[in-house]
Design an enzyme around this catalytic site. Sequence first.
Site, PDB file in Angstrom:
ATOM      1  N   ARG A 147      74.208  57.849  70.144  1.00  0.00           N
ATOM      2  CA  ARG A 147      75.477  58.408  69.694  1.00  0.00           C
ATOM      3  C   ARG A 147      75.835  57.805  68.344  1.00  0.00           C
ATOM      4  O   ARG A 147      75.678  56.593  68.132  1.00  0.00           O
ATOM      5  CB  ARG A 147      76.595  58.113  70.712  1.00  0.00           C
ATOM      6  CG  ARG A 147      76.515  58.943  71.982  1.00  0.00           C
ATOM      7  CD  ARG A 147      76.826  60.405  71.716  1.00  0.00           C
ATOM      8  NE  ARG A 147      76.688  61.245  72.904  1.00  0.00           N
ATOM      9  CZ  ARG A 147      75.596  61.921  73.222  1.00  0.00           C
ATOM     10  NH1 ARG A 147      74.520  61.852  72.444  1.00  0.00           N
ATOM     11  NH2 ARG A 147      75.554  62.667  74.301  1.00  0.00           N
ATOM     12  N   GLU A 203      80.205  64.691  63.216  1.00  0.00           N
ATOM     13  CA  GLU A 203      79.216  65.748  63.022  1.00  0.00           C
ATOM     14  C   GLU A 203      79.874  67.125  62.955  1.00  0.00           C
ATOM     15  O   GLU A 203      80.886  67.344  63.619  1.00  0.00           O
ATOM     16  CB  GLU A 203      78.190  65.724  64.161  1.00  0.00           C
ATOM     17  CG  GLU A 203      77.393  64.444  64.225  1.00  0.00           C
ATOM     18  CD  GLU A 203      76.464  64.380  65.432  1.00  0.00           C
ATOM     19  OE1 GLU A 203      75.719  63.396  65.559  1.00  0.00           O
ATOM     20  OE2 GLU A 203      76.497  65.321  66.269  1.00  0.00           O
ATOM     21  N   HIS A 243      71.041  66.407  64.839  1.00  0.00           N
ATOM     22  CA  HIS A 243      71.296  66.233  66.274  1.00  0.00           C
ATOM     23  C   HIS A 243      70.462  67.231  67.098  1.00  0.00           C
ATOM     24  O   HIS A 243      70.996  68.066  67.832  1.00  0.00           O
ATOM     25  CB  HIS A 243      72.783  66.397  66.588  1.00  0.00           C
ATOM     26  CG  HIS A 243      73.191  65.720  67.864  1.00  0.00           C
ATOM     27  ND1 HIS A 243      74.440  65.200  68.066  1.00  0.00           N
ATOM     28  CD2 HIS A 243      72.511  65.484  69.020  1.00  0.00           C
ATOM     29  CE1 HIS A 243      74.533  64.666  69.281  1.00  0.00           C
ATOM     30  NE2 HIS A 243      73.349  64.827  69.874  1.00  0.00           N
TER      31      HIS A 243
END
Length: 330
Positions: free
Chosen positions: A238, A267, A286
Amino acid sequence: MKPTIFITRKLPEAVIQPLKEKYEVTMWNRDVQAVPRERLINEAQRADALLTMLSDRIDETLLETARELKVIANMAVGFDNIDLAAASKRGIAVCNTPEVLTDTTADLTFALLLATARRIVEAAEMVKQDKWRGWSPLLLAGQDVHHKTIGIVGMGKIGEAVAKRASGFEMRILYHNRTRKPEVEKQLGACYASFEELVEKADFVVCLTPLTAETRNLFTLEVFQKMKKTAVFINVGRGPVVDEQALYEALETGEIAGAGLDVFASEPIGADHPLLKLTNVVALPHIGSSSIDTRTAMMDLCVKNIDAVLSGRRPPTLVNQDWVTKGIVQ
């Protein structure tokens, strides 16, 4: 009336067809763009179920108006975007998608490690940009991975799968976790280490820890300064577990050699993000679990979780074990 379901991102029709046959389904029809907060709250006010992404914030403000909500199926292993206590208090089941993405995420983690260590992205861009003019003994020389020491912070299922891949490269495996894993130590020869010992000894520090109050900003400038000058930092856990300004300083000043990042504190990031200005950073959007097979399996598991709860059954992958149902059989 049929129970209603709101899906916060565009999913293939074939995946959601089983839900459409039994329930009233509404879907935010965008592939990448997140559903606006106001729309999400409005939909939650009438929904019996939500199928959410990790980027959707399901907090107290939203849940207090979601009077009919019975289940939230989060398409991720992580669930730090959901207020679990608030959901449990209201009898709302929270589900995630563990197991099905373990190997795919481990593959990506090790690919990112290799790409960063061997400067793969820099090399590919040199060729594409017509900057390859010849050969020299140290042209884009990176670091070997085989026989080096990998330090895994967060030895869950994904961490174990990464350790298996590291063993194929004959790496020494250190790990730090809240609890020791004797079976992993026995099977893979992994050695438990304190966090401090791991960051000091590892050639590759791989972060796979979930985001908790204890892990937020776990990687500070002081931590990076304790790493080897040749260390490579990989984060597929994370983003908020890392102080990004500290990481930038450590990379710019040579405290560590490089970083491979699949996650960020906020993000999505833009091209003006400071870390993207550094050539010793490999950045990905991601995509840890992003293979067609795995993402489809994650969607299918979300569908099964929702159908189970709305049909009066316990969902396959319940997160909040203190869930008290709204008249639903466990």
